[in-house]
Design an enzyme around this catalytic site. Structure first.
Site, PDB file in Angstrom:
ATOM      1  N   ARG A  96       0.812  -1.228   0.000  1.00  0.00           N
ATOM      2  CA  ARG A  96       0.000   0.000   0.000  1.00  0.00           C
ATOM      3  C   ARG A  96       0.835   1.264   0.000  1.00  0.00           C
ATOM      4  O   ARG A  96       0.363   2.332  -0.386  1.00  0.00           O
ATOM      5  CB  ARG A  96      -0.977  -0.029   1.175  1.00  0.00           C
ATOM      6  CG  ARG A  96      -2.079  -1.073   0.989  1.00  0.00           C
ATOM      7  CD  ARG A  96      -2.989  -1.162   2.201  1.00  0.00           C
ATOM      8  NE  ARG A  96      -2.297  -1.626   3.385  1.00  0.00           N
ATOM      9  CZ  ARG A  96      -2.178  -2.902   3.740  1.00  0.00           C
ATOM     10  NH1 ARG A  96      -2.718  -3.840   3.000  1.00  0.00           N
ATOM     11  NH2 ARG A  96      -1.537  -3.246   4.828  1.00  0.00           N
ATOM     12  N   GLU A 108       8.360 -10.513  12.031  1.00  0.00           N
ATOM     13  CA  GLU A 108       7.933 -11.216  13.232  1.00  0.00           C
ATOM     14  C   GLU A 108       8.033 -12.731  13.040  1.00  0.00           C
ATOM     15  O   GLU A 108       8.224 -13.478  13.973  1.00  0.00           O
ATOM     16  CB  GLU A 108       6.483 -10.853  13.581  1.00  0.00           C
ATOM     17  CG  GLU A 108       6.273  -9.404  13.952  1.00  0.00           C
ATOM     18  CD  GLU A 108       6.171  -8.478  12.740  1.00  0.00           C
ATOM     19  OE1 GLU A 108       5.944  -8.951  11.606  1.00  0.00           O
ATOM     20  OE2 GLU A 108       6.356  -7.261  12.918  1.00  0.00           O
TER      21      GLU A 108
END
Length: 131
Positions: free
Chosen positions: A15, A52
């Protein structure tokens, strides 16, 4: 011949490409895309970064930025700061000047802003603030 400073938006994959394109058009700036590695048509500068759940690479085309570029990195959300930090490292690797970061918002509990300030010491704009 005098050196010309180029104001440049580095739009981060996803995005951030949409947001960066809009900002670059509105400000009449140059636009460079930072994509996942091996997605660009020419030779790339790459930086690995931790996620992560693993590791990834961010890349820009060689020659897209030079020491004449003053760059703002643009992405949608600032979370841990890993992707943004990789983008900042790419900018510095090219010899360009990192002028700052711009995000739509941030997840404040993940301390991405702190990470970027410690790594680069440049301004960070969060359009909507904390999410």
């Amino acid at each position: 011949i005098p050196t010309v400073t180029k104001r440049t938006i580095l739009a981060v994959d996803g995005r951030g490409l949409i947001l960066g394109t809009i900002i670059a058009e509105a400000l009449d700036c140059d636009l460079v895309f930072a994509r996942k590695a091996n997605k660009l048509p020419r030779i790339e500068h790459k930086v690995a970064y931790d996620l992560e759940y693993g590791q990834d690479e961010l890349a820009i085309q060689q020659g897209a930025l030079t020491s004449n570029n003053h760059v703002i990195v643009v992405d949608d959300i600032l979370a841990t700061g890993g992707t943004a930090e990789a983008a900042g490292k790419l900018v510095l690797h090219t010899g360009a000047k990192l002028a700052g970061f711009c995000f739509v918002g941030q997840v404040e509990q993940l301390h991405g802003s702190k990470r970027l300030v410690e790594s680069f010491g440049v301004p960070i704009l969060n359009i909507l603030g904390s999410l």
